[in-house]
Design an enzyme around this catalytic site. Structure first.
Site, PDB file in Angstrom:
ATOM      1  N   LYS A  46       4.939 -26.810  42.775  1.00  0.00           N
ATOM      2  CA  LYS A  46       4.398 -25.470  42.454  1.00  0.00           C
ATOM      3  C   LYS A  46       3.479 -24.982  43.575  1.00  0.00           C
ATOM      4  O   LYS A  46       3.596 -23.864  44.054  1.00  0.00           O
ATOM      5  CB  LYS A  46       3.585 -25.501  41.140  1.00  0.00           C
ATOM      6  CG  LYS A  46       4.376 -25.912  39.924  1.00  0.00           C
ATOM      7  CD  LYS A  46       3.530 -25.847  38.666  1.00  0.00           C
ATOM      8  CE  LYS A  46       2.372 -26.839  38.655  1.00  0.00           C
ATOM      9  NZ  LYS A  46       2.773 -28.257  38.684  1.00  0.00           N
ATOM     10  N   ARG A 120       0.383 -23.143  30.426  1.00  0.00           N
ATOM     11  CA  ARG A 120       1.067 -24.419  30.213  1.00  0.00           C
ATOM     12  C   ARG A 120       1.289 -24.713  28.739  1.00  0.00           C
ATOM     13  O   ARG A 120       1.913 -25.721  28.412  1.00  0.00           O
ATOM     14  CB  ARG A 120       0.231 -25.555  30.786  1.00  0.00           C
ATOM     15  CG  ARG A 120       0.666 -25.905  32.180  1.00  0.00           C
ATOM     16  CD  ARG A 120      -0.072 -27.111  32.687  1.00  0.00           C
ATOM     17  NE  ARG A 120      -0.428 -26.835  34.047  1.00  0.00           N
ATOM     18  CZ  ARG A 120      -0.619 -27.752  34.967  1.00  0.00           C
ATOM     19  NH1 ARG A 120      -0.532 -29.011  34.673  1.00  0.00           N
ATOM     20  NH2 ARG A 120      -0.934 -27.399  36.181  1.00  0.00           N
ATOM     21  N   ARG A 154       0.970 -38.080  47.592  1.00  0.00           N
ATOM     22  CA  ARG A 154       0.289 -36.792  47.814  1.00  0.00           C
ATOM     23  C   ARG A 154      -1.149 -37.024  48.296  1.00  0.00           C
ATOM     24  O   ARG A 154      -1.895 -37.789  47.723  1.00  0.00           O
ATOM     25  CB  ARG A 154       0.270 -35.986  46.512  1.00  0.00           C
ATOM     26  CG  ARG A 154      -0.596 -34.743  46.601  1.00  0.00           C
ATOM     27  CD  ARG A 154      -0.212 -33.697  45.593  1.00  0.00           C
ATOM     28  NE  ARG A 154      -0.584 -34.040  44.238  1.00  0.00           N
ATOM     29  CZ  ARG A 154      -0.363 -33.232  43.185  1.00  0.00           C
ATOM     30  NH1 ARG A 154       0.232 -32.068  43.372  1.00  0.00           N
ATOM     31  NH2 ARG A 154      -0.722 -33.596  41.986  1.00  0.00           N
ATOM     32  N   ARG A 187      -5.838 -37.694  44.751  1.00  0.00           N
ATOM     33  CA  ARG A 187      -6.455 -37.253  43.508  1.00  0.00           C
ATOM     34  C   ARG A 187      -6.488 -38.395  42.501  1.00  0.00           C
ATOM     35  O   ARG A 187      -5.536 -39.165  42.404  1.00  0.00           O
ATOM     36  CB  ARG A 187      -5.661 -36.076  42.927  1.00  0.00           C
ATOM     37  CG  ARG A 187      -6.052 -34.759  43.531  1.00  0.00           C
ATOM     38  CD  ARG A 187      -5.142 -33.621  43.149  1.00  0.00           C
ATOM     39  NE  ARG A 187      -4.665 -33.595  41.768  1.00  0.00           N
ATOM     40  CZ  ARG A 187      -3.874 -32.650  41.289  1.00  0.00           C
ATOM     41  NH1 ARG A 187      -3.481 -31.660  42.080  1.00  0.00           N
ATOM     42  NH2 ARG A 187      -3.465 -32.680  40.046  1.00  0.00           N
ATOM     43  N   ARG A 198       0.518 -37.491  32.279  1.00  0.00           N
ATOM     44  CA  ARG A 198       0.652 -36.065  32.598  1.00  0.00           C
ATOM     45  C   ARG A 198       2.101 -35.590  32.439  1.00  0.00           C
ATOM     46  O   ARG A 198       2.349 -34.499  31.944  1.00  0.00           O
ATOM     47  CB  ARG A 198       0.211 -35.809  34.041  1.00  0.00           C
ATOM     48  CG  ARG A 198      -1.290 -35.786  34.186  1.00  0.00           C
ATOM     49  CD  ARG A 198      -1.685 -36.016  35.609  1.00  0.00           C
ATOM     50  NE  ARG A 198      -1.448 -34.881  36.462  1.00  0.00           N
ATOM     51  CZ  ARG A 198      -1.272 -34.967  37.781  1.00  0.00           C
ATOM     52  NH1 ARG A 198      -1.271 -36.137  38.382  1.00  0.00           N
ATOM     53  NH2 ARG A 198      -1.101 -33.885  38.491  1.00  0.00           N
TER      54      ARG A 198
HETATM   55  N1  LIG Z   1       9.298 -35.666  49.892  1.00  0.00           N
HETATM   56  C1  LIG Z   1       9.047 -34.416  49.450  1.00  0.00           C
HETATM   57  N2  LIG Z   1       7.806 -34.088  49.112  1.00  0.00           N
HETATM   58  C2  LIG Z   1       7.590 -32.813  48.674  1.00  0.00           C
HETATM   59  C3  LIG Z   1       8.598 -31.835  48.591  1.00  0.00           C
HETATM   60  N3  LIG Z   1       8.070 -30.688  48.120  1.00  0.00           N
HETATM   61  C4  LIG Z   1       6.747 -30.928  47.922  1.00  0.00           C
HETATM   62  N4  LIG Z   1       6.455 -32.202  48.273  1.00  0.00           N
HETATM   63  C5  LIG Z   1       5.182 -32.918  48.208  1.00  0.00           C
HETATM   64  O1  LIG Z   1       5.073 -33.350  46.851  1.00  0.00           O
HETATM   65  C6  LIG Z   1       3.715 -33.323  46.440  1.00  0.00           C
HETATM   66  C7  LIG Z   1       3.594 -32.444  45.199  1.00  0.00           C
HETATM   67  O2  LIG Z   1       3.787 -31.082  45.575  1.00  0.00           O
HETATM   68  P1  LIG Z   1       2.789 -29.959  45.025  1.00  0.00           P
HETATM   69  O3  LIG Z   1       3.199 -28.678  45.653  1.00  0.00           O
HETATM   70  O4  LIG Z   1       1.394 -30.423  45.181  1.00  0.00           O
HETATM   71  O5  LIG Z   1       3.232 -29.978  43.463  1.00  0.00           O
HETATM   72  P2  LIG Z   1       2.516 -29.404  42.166  1.00  0.00           P
HETATM   73  O6  LIG Z   1       1.791 -30.542  41.540  1.00  0.00           O
HETATM   74  O7  LIG Z   1       3.657 -28.935  41.300  1.00  0.00           O
HETATM   75  O8  LIG Z   1       1.627 -28.282  42.607  1.00  0.00           O
HETATM   76  C8  LIG Z   1       2.900 -32.853  47.647  1.00  0.00           C
HETATM   77  O9  LIG Z   1       2.399 -33.984  48.339  1.00  0.00           O
HETATM   78  C9  LIG Z   1       3.941 -32.107  48.496  1.00  0.00           C
HETATM   79  O10 LIG Z   1       3.599 -32.139  49.868  1.00  0.00           O
HETATM   80  C10 LIG Z   1       9.940 -32.234  48.983  1.00  0.00           C
HETATM   81  O11 LIG Z   1      10.901 -31.463  48.959  1.00  0.00           O
HETATM   82  N5  LIG Z   1      10.078 -33.519  49.409  1.00  0.00           N
HETATM   83  N1  LIG Z   2      -2.963 -24.354  32.333  1.00  0.00           N
HETATM   84  C1  LIG Z   2      -3.653 -25.491  32.171  1.00  0.00           C
HETATM   85  N2  LIG Z   2      -3.994 -25.916  30.924  1.00  0.00           N
HETATM   86  C2  LIG Z   2      -4.717 -27.035  30.719  1.00  0.00           C
HETATM   87  N3  LIG Z   2      -5.093 -27.855  31.708  1.00  0.00           N
HETATM   88  C3  LIG Z   2      -4.775 -27.489  32.979  1.00  0.00           C
HETATM   89  C4  LIG Z   2      -4.044 -26.296  33.264  1.00  0.00           C
HETATM   90  N4  LIG Z   2      -3.865 -26.206  34.616  1.00  0.00           N
HETATM   91  C5  LIG Z   2      -4.446 -27.292  35.133  1.00  0.00           C
HETATM   92  N5  LIG Z   2      -4.997 -28.076  34.160  1.00  0.00           N
HETATM   93  C6  LIG Z   2      -5.718 -29.346  34.333  1.00  0.00           C
HETATM   94  O1  LIG Z   2      -5.798 -29.618  35.727  1.00  0.00           O
HETATM   95  C7  LIG Z   2      -5.053 -30.800  36.063  1.00  0.00           C
HETATM   96  C8  LIG Z   2      -4.416 -30.614  37.429  1.00  0.00           C
HETATM   97  O2  LIG Z   2      -3.542 -29.526  37.403  1.00  0.00           O
HETATM   98  P1  LIG Z   2      -2.742 -29.100  38.711  1.00  0.00           P
HETATM   99  O3  LIG Z   2      -3.646 -29.030  39.889  1.00  0.00           O
HETATM  100  O4  LIG Z   2      -1.935 -27.903  38.340  1.00  0.00           O
HETATM  101  O5  LIG Z   2      -1.848 -30.336  39.012  1.00  0.00           O
HETATM  102  P2  LIG Z   2      -0.393 -30.735  38.688  1.00  0.00           P
HETATM  103  O6  LIG Z   2       0.527 -29.584  38.764  1.00  0.00           O
HETATM  104  O7  LIG Z   2      -0.159 -31.743  39.745  1.00  0.00           O
HETATM  105  O8  LIG Z   2      -0.511 -31.272  37.293  1.00  0.00           O
HETATM  106  C9  LIG Z   2      -4.096 -30.976  34.897  1.00  0.00           C
HETATM  107  O9  LIG Z   2      -3.662 -32.315  34.755  1.00  0.00           O
HETATM  108  C10 LIG Z   2      -4.966 -30.515  33.729  1.00  0.00           C
HETATM  109  O10 LIG Z   2      -5.922 -31.520  33.383  1.00  0.00           O
END
Ligand SMILES: Nc1nc2c(ncn2[C@@H]2O[C@H](COP(=O)(O)OP(=O)(O)O)[C@@H](O)[C@H]2O)c(=O)[nH]1
Ligand SMILES: Nc1ncnc2c1ncn2[C@@H]1O[C@H](COP(=O)(O)OP(=O)(O)O)[C@@H](O)[C@H]1O
Length: 251
Positions: A46, A120, A154, A187, A198
């Protein structure tokens, strides 16, 4: 892979924030304000996709997770309590995150919205309904094993929320942020125990949210294991709603 599985680009259904009182002159751009959301489990990309959208389309995105982490920095009892949810990989209660996000979105009512990680839960989606009509919802469907691998690799720059992955987008210098030179950290909630919780919680909470947006015809789902393969489809979808400021190929 099936990018765009739940629907392709549609002509713009752009909306404006409902006026709160008698007619106030609205600048021409306001009728084109984008109201978009990117949803997906932890590690689905995301933040990575939102960052690309933000750069290509010249807008800011708001990550609820990053916003929470920043908001908690102030300390206090409520902050400490919320911090415990984050560290254990649990969703922060709806009333806490909703209050924070509504206040922030109110400040941004004259700007485009690209929300990362909010709503969410169904309760959060309903709260959002109360202040806007969403134009599009992007859902990232990434296999469980891929999510686990990504989260364990990450690294983040806490102050900015910039994310790195040692294979996919490594920093120029190992262990430090490209822009500030400050150290990168992992993290707490990316530890394997927290990750499993999660991912489980995400699924339960997100299902009714997805169903709601699907029933409205605004859900666009993208599946795959590589952000770079999903990205062109996301770019095309966004381009149908808002003019790009940079071409798609430039990462
Ligand atoms: N290997 C790999 N890593 C990715 C890819 N896309 C994102 N990432 C990595 O996966 C991790 C999670 O992505 P992030 O954008 O933080 O996901 P979020 O938790 O949904 O916001 C980060 O360390 C990114 O750099 C991909 O296509 N391949
Ligand atoms: N919309 C939401 N509702 C409730 N908790 C949230 C929400 N967005 C984020 N959080 C809290 O922040 C944490 C980290 O969220 P985020 O940075 O979006 O990471 P990820 O997408 O990797 O779970 C979640 O695990 C939760 O504890």
């Amino acid at each position: 892979m099936c990018p765009g599985g739940a629907g392709g680009a549609r002509p713009g259904r752009l909306t404006r924030v409902p006026p709160r009182s008698a007619p106030v002159p609205v600048p021409a751009m306001a009728s084109k304000l984008l109201r978009a959301v990117v949803l997906g489990p932890p590690g689905s990309g995301k933040g990575t996709v939102c960052e690309r959208i933000a750069r290509r389309f010249g807008l800011q995105h708001l990550s609820s997770g990053q916003f929470l982490r920043e908001s908690l920095g102030g300390g206090g009892e409520a902050g400490a309590l919320a911090q415990q949810y984050l560290e254990r990989g649990l969703l922060v209660p709806d009333h806490v995150i909703t209050r924070l996000m509504m206040a922030e979105l109110e400040k941004r009512r004259e700007q485009h919205w690209l929300l990362d990680g909010f709503p969410r839960t169904l309760g959060q989606a309903k709260a959002l309904d109360g202040i806007c009509q969403l134009d599009l919802v992007i859902s990232l469907n990434i296999p469980f094993e891929t999510l686990k691998d990504r989260l364990s690799a990450r690294w983040v720059h806490p102050a900015s929320g910039r994310v790195y992955n040692m294979d996919f987008n490594p920093p120029h210098t190992q262990g430090v942020d490209d822009l500030t030179g400050e150290p990168l950290v992992q993290r707490e909630d990316d530890r394997p125990e927290a990750v499993a919780a999660r991912l489980r919680k995400y699924k339960d909470a997100a299902k009714p949210v997805m169903e709601l947006y699907k029933s409205r015809g605004i859900l666009h789902s993208f599946s795959g294991t590589e952000t770079n393969k999903i990205w062109p489809y996301v770019y095309t979808l966004l381009s149908s709603r808002i003019p790009p400021v940079l071409p798609e190929e430039e990462h």
